[in-house]
Write an enzyme that holds these catalytic residues in place. Sequence first.
Site, PDB file in Angstrom:
ATOM      1  N   TYR A 101       0.863  -1.187   0.000  1.00 55.16           N
ATOM      2  CA  TYR A 101       0.000   0.000   0.000  1.00 55.16           C
ATOM      3  C   TYR A 101       0.891   1.226   0.000  1.00 55.16           C
ATOM      4  O   TYR A 101       1.838   1.318   0.793  1.00 55.16           O
ATOM      5  CB  TYR A 101      -0.890   0.008   1.258  1.00 55.16           C
ATOM      6  CG  TYR A 101      -1.633   1.312   1.472  1.00 55.16           C
ATOM      7  CD1 TYR A 101      -2.979   1.430   1.130  1.00 55.16           C
ATOM      8  CD2 TYR A 101      -0.991   2.437   2.001  1.00 55.16           C
ATOM      9  CE1 TYR A 101      -3.657   2.629   1.322  1.00 55.16           C
ATOM     10  CE2 TYR A 101      -1.664   3.640   2.181  1.00 55.16           C
ATOM     11  CZ  TYR A 101      -3.000   3.721   1.843  1.00 55.16           C
ATOM     12  OH  TYR A 101      -3.672   4.910   2.013  1.00 55.16           O
ATOM     13  N   GLU A 190      -3.582   7.467  -3.991  1.00 58.22           N
ATOM     14  CA  GLU A 190      -3.450   6.214  -3.246  1.00 58.22           C
ATOM     15  C   GLU A 190      -3.343   5.033  -4.196  1.00 58.22           C
ATOM     16  O   GLU A 190      -4.099   4.940  -5.157  1.00 58.22           O
ATOM     17  CB  GLU A 190      -4.673   6.040  -2.334  1.00 58.22           C
ATOM     18  CG  GLU A 190      -4.606   4.795  -1.460  1.00 58.22           C
ATOM     19  CD  GLU A 190      -5.923   4.538  -0.740  1.00 58.22           C
ATOM     20  OE1 GLU A 190      -6.000   4.807   0.476  1.00 58.22           O
ATOM     21  OE2 GLU A 190      -6.882   4.079  -1.392  1.00 58.22           O
TER      22      GLU A 190
END
Length: 381
Positions: A101, A190
Amino acid sequence: MDLYEYQGKELFRRSGIAVSNGRLALSPAEARQAAQELGGPVVVKAQVHVGGRGKAGGIKLAATPAEAEARASEILGLDIRGHAVHRLWIEQASDIAKEYYLSVTFDRGEKKPLFMLTTEGGIDIEEVAARTPEKLARLHVDPLAGFHPFQARWLCFTAGIRDPGEQKQLVAIIGKLYDAFVSCEAMLCEINPLIVTPAGELRALDAKVTIDDNALHRHPELAEMRDLAAGNAQEQRAHEKGLAYVKLDGDIGILGNGAGLVMSTLDVVAQAGGRPANFCDIGGGAQADVVVGALEIITADPVRAILFNIFGGITRGGEVARGLLEALERMRIDVPVVVRLDGTEAEEGRRLLAEAAPPNVHVEDTMLDAASRVVQLAASG
Ligand code: GDP
Ligand code: MN
């Protein structure tokens, strides 16, 4: 403004961040065609402005073009947490060895961009932060000093990424993501998951990008990406009427005047155990017809009760009460309406409501009482 995954990926691609090849499809036939052109297995991905698509059945693998067509017809029209699917992104399926991530967002508290990196990708970052905070590497970038590669190396090290090949690629990706973040005046970039393929290559498998609305005038090419058709029809209507409207996923409609009051109304309703379906801010000095317009927008969503919370300053209670009564005459509102009127001309407003005494209108004195009442009525309605 939120970008769709495919738009975010286009941005990443232009910034030099590796993404999979893909095509946009608006119908099952187009999905088939796209899969044919891409060749090999593909992933059919719902394009909606909300995460968690995988869990909601909005992301499916397809081995052949025929399968892509079948998966596309299952996903198109699906409702993913209140968002209807009208577009699909068809991309070459990736083999995944690991899911990381990576994000950069604007930390208002620190007034600095904040990077977050963890090897625990693929799941909600909030979950990682809550369960294994030690696995989340966080780093603020001083906007005046700018970003430096050593910061990316620090992030990799802190996140526990030891493979030199991965580190090298990540340092490049982090730098490019920062450039994209700054040059687009984004609030969020993101990548979840940022995958490592079995061959050791890093690639953005998802993209979530939010652009600062106040900067859009400087980025016509990004402003163009706004999807008016999918951007909620009600939001569009509210915008045209000069009202601030936001759709949520509960069952209580909220109408108030002023952003602060509306925000605290949402909190108080949540505290009372209710879930707002939407809210409409009628602003200051609203006249009766504005109230009617706001009620039309609020009741277009499936609401089980409505909370009217007005603190009169330049908005006058009498005017608001007249607007509500007018709306009740002009349109059918079957659900209970709880009204809390305070401030300028509150007595006049309450008198008008008491005189007309519509059966589904309940007046309460305080915001807390009104919130409890509306929650109770929504539950029993
Ligand atoms: P989200 O659920 O809205 O965050 O959508 P994502 O694009 O992140 O996809 C959700 C999950 O689907 C990912 O975490 C992957 O596990 C899986 N997925 C997506 N694309 C692929 C792919 O190309 N190959 C494989 N094997 N899995 C994928
Ligand atoms: Mn994702």
